[in-house]
Scaffold this active site. Structure first.
Site, PDB file in Angstrom:
ATOM      1  N   SER A  19      -9.821  -0.651   7.217  1.00  0.00           N
ATOM      2  CA  SER A  19      -9.214  -0.539   5.886  1.00  0.00           C
ATOM      3  C   SER A  19      -8.539  -1.780   5.334  1.00  0.00           C
ATOM      4  O   SER A  19      -8.181  -1.811   4.161  1.00  0.00           O
ATOM      5  CB  SER A  19      -8.204   0.596   5.868  1.00  0.00           C
ATOM      6  OG  SER A  19      -8.892   1.800   5.650  1.00  0.00           O
ATOM      7  N   SER A  72      -9.747   1.771   3.022  1.00  0.00           N
ATOM      8  CA  SER A  72      -8.860   2.534   2.174  1.00  0.00           C
ATOM      9  C   SER A  72      -7.849   1.690   1.404  1.00  0.00           C
ATOM     10  O   SER A  72      -7.373   2.112   0.356  1.00  0.00           O
ATOM     11  CB  SER A  72      -8.124   3.577   3.013  1.00  0.00           C
ATOM     12  OG  SER A  72      -7.246   2.940   3.922  1.00  0.00           O
ATOM     13  N   LYS A  85       0.851  -1.184   0.000  1.00  0.00           N
ATOM     14  CA  LYS A  85       0.000   0.000   0.000  1.00  0.00           C
ATOM     15  C   LYS A  85       0.894   1.244   0.000  1.00  0.00           C
ATOM     16  O   LYS A  85       1.942   1.264   0.650  1.00  0.00           O
ATOM     17  CB  LYS A  85      -0.885  -0.033   1.254  1.00  0.00           C
ATOM     18  CG  LYS A  85      -1.886   1.104   1.385  1.00  0.00           C
ATOM     19  CD  LYS A  85      -2.761   0.896   2.624  1.00  0.00           C
ATOM     20  CE  LYS A  85      -3.810   1.981   2.788  1.00  0.00           C
ATOM     21  NZ  LYS A  85      -4.651   1.765   3.994  1.00  0.00           N
TER      22      LYS A  85
HETATM   23  N1  GLN Z   1     -13.052   4.041   6.380  1.00  0.00           N
HETATM   24  C1  GLN Z   1     -12.500   4.473   7.623  1.00  0.00           C
HETATM   25  C2  GLN Z   1     -12.076   5.913   7.503  1.00  0.00           C
HETATM   26  O1  GLN Z   1     -12.364   6.498   6.532  1.00  0.00           O
HETATM   27  C3  GLN Z   1     -11.331   3.607   8.006  1.00  0.00           C
HETATM   28  C4  GLN Z   1     -10.171   3.858   7.170  1.00  0.00           C
HETATM   29  C5  GLN Z   1      -8.955   3.078   7.609  1.00  0.00           C
HETATM   30  O2  GLN Z   1      -9.070   2.046   8.264  1.00  0.00           O
HETATM   31  N2  GLN Z   1      -7.802   3.595   7.246  1.00  0.00           N
HETATM   32  O3  GLN Z   1     -11.477   6.466   8.368  1.00  0.00           O
END
Ligand code: GLN
Length: 489
Positions: free
Chosen positions: A179, A155, A80
């Site tokens: 995420s 994400s 990532k």
């Molecule tokens: N979707 C969640 C957010 O927008 C979690 C994102 C994540 O785990 N990085 O914060």
């Protein structure tokens, strides 16, 4: 069909010298050439560097190095775009880092290198890991290999796509509120968010430091144990990394019976908006686990209702502090101004996308004097209650079962205009990060039409990864879901 092998199948063939690391890498690159124009998982690939790593792996294999010493020798893995990999671009799918190149390796990257992995590409994500669909990437939206009109989750969307489309044998992502688990569920792979403190965050660009953990995306539970044996372990460079020995995770794969294990179903997770196919798949999974010998019992997490609200105070608060460093002076892009203030605000105005700005503003607000006690401090107290709920539930059960997501993959654009709707796609994953416990998602079925994967979430005690692996592996070995290949796989 080399690209479709699991890591354990690939390493067996590499060990017998039936295939070379160079061929394994080429299989991934060919698959990227074939499908990535459609799914857009990768932001960049350094082919020359990857080929040099593959050649080094082939030399090591030729000189007799075994996978027992280097468990990922010759295995192509992608990262990532939030992990520092020396000499490679690092953008967090944002414009603000400009042409920034990592000057050092994250601890997980050095560990993967030491284990012999071939690290070959940077994967798309929501900007600074804020989002659930990759639509917040400053570059492009990655698309679901099961249906390219749909998002892959986020994400770490690129991570899930690359594994589900068989472009990489595994990928490494980060999970702050879901995420890893949410995109793994929506793309049909295995994703683990380890217990807070198990994997070093050194070299991970921080979003919300008290919630962030790095973890693997794999095709099988067995491969996840291999990855975790490499990623986990104390690191003096991360003061939140826990100094305790790493268990032998592979040993958890032996059991086929779940006799003696108790699994909890959360009363408060039986919410209204839950998709019927998701509910049916989760209920069937619980029955299946019971047929393997587990005892299914009800548990209560009374403060669950507050998890999303608590998360959306704490995570933006920490993000607003962490992202202060992107000031136009220290890293990457700069938009000049008459004085420092103007340079700073012009750079941040041009460099950050809308969601990142929303979080920085929210986070600054809840930390400001007069609001700190009402929002931030109160959220911290609720966070403690949420953790206590879990610890109490784990006195009764070995793990908790739930859907990973309330729906299967949604359409591109379906939720992007409504941040609240988007935030709710993490409703089942967020409390795990607030509590600091571990969570794993694995395939547990498909929707009928279109055929889209669904994920089962297993939540475990702090440092209870072995139990999760044991349950997940027994489930996986006795169900067909993980064997299905995405149309673009
Ligand atoms: N979707 C969640 C957010 O927008 C979690 C994102 C994540 O785990 N990085 O914060």
């Amino acid at each position: 069909m080399l690209h479709r092998l699991t890591i354990s199948e690939l390493t067996a063939r590499l060990g017998r010298r039936e295939v070379s690391a160079r061929e394994a890498l080429q299989a991934c690159l060919d698959q990227v050439d074939r499908v990535d124009p459609q799914v857009k998982a990768f932001l960049s690939i350094d082919r020359t560097d990857a080929q040099a790593q593959a050649d080094a792996a082939d030399q090591a294999l030729a000189s007799g190095t075994r996978h027992a010493e280097k468990p990922l020798l010759g295995v192509p893995i992608a990262l990532k775009d939030v992990l520092s990999h020396r000499g490679q671009p690092l953008n967090c799918a944002s414009k603000i880092l400009g042409k920034y190149v990592s000057p050092y390796d994250a601890t997980v990257v050095s560990r993967l290198k030491d284990a012999g992995a071939i690290l070959f590409g940077r994967l798309n994500m929501d900007e600074f890991a804020m989002g659930s669909s990759t639509e917040n990437s400053a570059y492009w939206t990655s698309l679901n290999p099961w249906d390219t009109s749909r998002i892959p989750g986020g994400s770490s969307g690129g991570c899930a796509v690359a594994v589900a489309a068989n472009e990489a044998f595994a990928t490494i992502g980060s999970d702050t509120g879901g995420s890893i688990r949410q995109p793994a569920a929506l793309c049909g792979c295995v994703g683990l968010k380890p217990t807070y403190g198990l994997v070093s965050r050194y070299g991970l660009v921080a979003f919300a430091s008290s919630l962030d953990q790095i973890g693997p995306f794999t095709k099988t539970v067995g491969d996840a144990t291999t990855l975790m044996s490499v990623l986990a372990g104390h690191d003096p460079r991360d003061s939140t990394s826990v100094p305790q020995p790493v268990p032998n995770y592979a040993a958890a794969l032996g059991a086929t019976s779940l006799k003696g294990l108790r699994l909890g179903i959360v009363k408060e997770f039986q919410i209204g908006g839950l998709d019927l196919e998701v509910k049916a798949a989760t209920d069937a999974a619980a029955r299946h686990l019971a047929s393997l010998g587990a005892e299914i019992v009800d548990v209560s997490l009374p403060h669950s209702d507050y998890a999303a609200a608590t998360y959306y105070i704490i995570a933006p608060a920490e993000a607003s502090a962490n992202l202060a460093r992107f000031d136009g002076i220290r890293y990457g892009a700069r938009v000049d101004g008459a004085d420092l203030m103007e340079l700073n605000s012009r750079t941040r105005g041009a460099g950050f996308g809308a969601e990142v700005k929303r979080r920085v503003i929210l986070g600054t607000y809840v930390l400001s004097s007069g609001y700190y006690d009402a929002f931030y401090l109160r959220a911290q107290k609720v966070r403690t209650l949420i953790r206590q709920d879990f610890l109490k539930a784990f006195e009764k059960v070995d793990a908790i079962l739930s859907p990973t997501t309330p729906t299967a993959a949604f359409k591109v654009g379906e939720k992007s205009a409504d941040p609240l709707q988007m935030y709710l796609s993490d409703i089942f994953t967020i409390s795990c990060n607030l509590a600091g416990i571990c969570g794993l998602s694995l395939p547990c079925g498909y929707t009928a039409s279109p055929r889209l994967p669904l994920g089962l979430q297993l939540l475990g005690k702090p440092f209870g990864e072995e139990s999760l692996f044991r349950i997940a592996h027994a489930y996986e070995q006795s169900t067909p879901w993980h064997r299905e290949v995405a149309p673009l796989g």
